[in-house]
Design an enzyme around this catalytic site. Structure first.
Site, PDB file in Angstrom:
ATOM      1  N   ARG A 102       1.436   1.093  10.347  1.00 29.67           N
ATOM      2  CA  ARG A 102       1.048   1.509   9.001  1.00 29.67           C
ATOM      3  C   ARG A 102       2.277   1.427   8.116  1.00 29.67           C
ATOM      4  NH1 ARG A 102      -3.435   4.353   7.397  1.00 29.67           N
ATOM      5  NH2 ARG A 102      -3.998   4.665   9.568  1.00 29.67           N
ATOM      6  N   ARG A 120       0.829  -1.195   0.000  1.00 27.57           N
ATOM      7  CA  ARG A 120       0.000   0.000   0.000  1.00 27.57           C
ATOM      8  C   ARG A 120       0.867   1.249   0.000  1.00 27.57           C
ATOM      9  NH1 ARG A 120      -4.868  -2.033   4.099  1.00 27.57           N
ATOM     10  NH2 ARG A 120      -5.235  -3.940   2.889  1.00 27.57           N
ATOM     11  N   GLU A 136      -7.580  -1.129  14.561  1.00 23.53           N
ATOM     12  CA  GLU A 136      -8.128  -2.159  13.675  1.00 23.53           C
ATOM     13  C   GLU A 136      -7.124  -3.285  13.394  1.00 23.53           C
ATOM     14  OE1 GLU A 136      -9.668  -0.677   9.914  1.00 23.53           O
ATOM     15  OE2 GLU A 136      -9.152  -2.576   8.955  1.00 23.53           O
ATOM     16  N   ARG A 186       0.317  -6.650  11.332  1.00 21.59           N
ATOM     17  CA  ARG A 186      -0.037  -5.677  12.363  1.00 21.59           C
ATOM     18  C   ARG A 186      -0.394  -6.338  13.703  1.00 21.59           C
ATOM     19  NH1 ARG A 186      -4.708  -1.158  11.530  1.00 21.59           N
ATOM     20  NH2 ARG A 186      -3.202  -0.101  10.183  1.00 21.59           N
ATOM     21  N   SER A 226     -11.038  -6.886   9.450  1.00 18.32           N
ATOM     22  CA  SER A 226     -12.143  -6.184   8.811  1.00 18.32           C
ATOM     23  C   SER A 226     -12.858  -7.188   7.936  1.00 18.32           C
ATOM     24  CB  SER A 226     -11.587  -5.041   7.964  1.00 18.32           C
ATOM     25  OG  SER A 226     -12.636  -4.339   7.346  1.00 18.32           O
TER      26      SER A 226
END
Length: 421
Positions: free
Chosen positions: A271, A256, A343, A383, A346
């Site tokens: 991140r 990403r 988070e 993560r 998801s």
RNA sequence: GGAGACUUCGCCUAGUCUGGUCUAUGGCGCCGCACUGCUAAUGCGGUUGGGGUUUAUCGCCCCUCCCGGGUUCGAAUCCCGGAGUCUCCGCCA
């Protein structure tokens, strides 16, 4: 893409969904107009084409003056048909553009509003009492598990190395995720991390998320941000047997760009530009999708229970759903150093929205092809190392290993610092 | 990187040179019906998908011979571009 039949029959449902998301209602009327425009163009073309074919049949037998007249008319028709065909093409392009502007119809029950309007469904587990908790990066460095300095040296910011127990921890997590997936009958899969534009577009990641995606210009390929992409495109243009949902667990690296997130989560591995993930993906009949969604959520929570970290489940508000999702539940793990939930999973129910674009179908009882529903959900990612290290840390900088993970870490029940605290 | 062959309605396949009854042949598989104590065999019929019209059905119509252009009154068929599969050569791990 939303269902045009629903749009024609019940446009108010689509308008209400747009309202819940805080998006334009006029886009709905534009789509209705584009749909009508296409049908009118198709009808014009088809009637001209039918006449052309009729006359074409007479041609081989026609002679003399008769043939001359026929040729005159068919030449005219030829031009008209060509123009009408081009008009259909334009109308179809306009329809598609209008259709792409409308995100999936929100599931009934999803909270309306934006990012902060989520509803907390439940909190699970007990937050540990830790005085002056170290954050995951400090712990990771003590354990010789995470090296962001050299990540930055070699690849730039938001890159990192996982070394020693860090590498083992990630592999263990992901293997545990795959093991659980296999236990429940999902097909474990290792998937391409590079995909063609169609796959990226079909899953809806070239819309609002386009700037998030790495593109390899020279080869016209994209690096996936999640294995949802290759798993969704896996059955594109196929007709599946969906007596039972077809379920996969895909393992891949994810990439990403994190464009526009400057300054957010710059420390550690929360991140990053590259991480690994095991993602569940399910194809099922639309009427099964709601239950399937809750099933995926339950499997995510089972994983969180195994790593023994406190978390909460939120029902994401309509305005914070991705364009493909009709409903989304996130599990957020407790991060002691930040004193808040972050988070870690998801799960989205994309109903038929994604499958319509990718043309994934199944046969109903009558044997007719119908658009399938698709769902996805996270089983584990890099993560997860963050809340695992932080919640299980001890005052001396060592970290207890959750029981379920111990077999994947050579049986050890604690990770010890390799340098002095 | 270079050369060649191939891609037809689930699968296999005819048709492409020589454009028009191709509204695409045949086989296999599948579905229905008939026949028969049952099965098998046999016979008859059906069997790509998408779209338009229609309250729905029936029906009618259009598109679909890998994809996109072009030539032509007319393209599975001729021309150009692209994709994929396979074979051979070269190179690299």
């Amino acid at each position: 893409m939303i269902d045009l039949r629903l749009l024609r029959d019940d446009p108010d449902v689509v308008r209400a969904s747009q309202r819940a998301r805080g998006e334009s209602e006029s886009a709905v009327d534009e789509l209705i107009a584009a749909d009508e425009g296409r049908r009118a163009a198709v009808q014009r073309f088809e009637s001209l084409r039918a006449e052309q074919k009729q006359l074409g049949k007479l041609m081989p037998r026609a002679t003399g003056a008769e043939k001359e007249t026929l040729l005159g008319r068919t030449k005219e028709l030829s031009a008209d048909v060509k123009a009408a065909e081009a008009a259909v093409g334009d109308a179809e392009a306009a329809l598609r553009a209008a259709q792409l502007r409308i995100p999936n119809v929100v599931e009934e029950g999803a909270p309306a509003g934006g990012e902060d309007d989520y509803v907390v469904l439940r909190e699970v587990g007990t937050k540990p009492e830790i005085e002056a908790p170290r954050d995951h990066l400090e712990l990771g460095e003590l354990l010789g598990a995470i090296d962001v300095e050299r990540g930055a040296k070699v690849s730039g910011s938001r890159f990192y190395y996982l070394t020693g127990v860090g590498a083992l921890l990630q592999l263990g997590l992901l293997q545990m995720a795959i093991a659980q997936a296999v236990e429940y009958g999902l097909t474990p899969s290792i998937v391409p991390a590079l995909v063609k534009p169609e796959a990226m577009e079909g899953t809806g990641f070239l819309g609002a998320h386009a700037s998030e995606v790495y593109r390899l210009e020279a080869d016209d390929l994209y690096l996936v941000g999640t294995s949802e992409v290759p798993l969704a495109a896996y059955h594109s243009n196929e007709i599946l047997d969906l007596g039972e949902p077809a379920r996969y667990a895909g393992w891949s690296s994810c990439f990403r760009r994190e464009a526009g997130s400057y300054g957010r989560d710059v420390r550690g591995i929360i991140r990053v530009h590259q991480f690994d993930k095991v993602e569940m993906f399910s194809y099922c009949r639309p009427e099964q999708a709601h239950d399937e969604h809750l099933r995926l959520l339950a499997w995510e929570e089972e994983m969180l229970a195994k790593v023994e970290i406190p978390y909460r489940v939120i029902d994401t508000a309509a305005g914070d759903l991705g364009s493909s999702a009709a409903r989304k539940y996130d599990c957020e793990a407790w991060v002691p150093s930040q004193g808040r939930y972050r988070e870690v999973t998801s799960t989205s129910n994309c109903t038929t929205f994604q499958a319509r674009r990718l043309n994934v179908r199944y046969r109903d009882e009558a044997g007719r092809p119908q658009i399938a529903a698709t769902l996805n959900g996270t089983l584990a990612t890099t993560r997860w190392i963050v809340p695992i290290l932080e919640n299980h840390q001890r005052p001396d900088g060592s970290v207890a290993v959750p029981k379920a993970l111990q077999p994947y870490l050579g049986g050890r029940d604690v990770l010890e610092p390799v340098k002095r605290a």
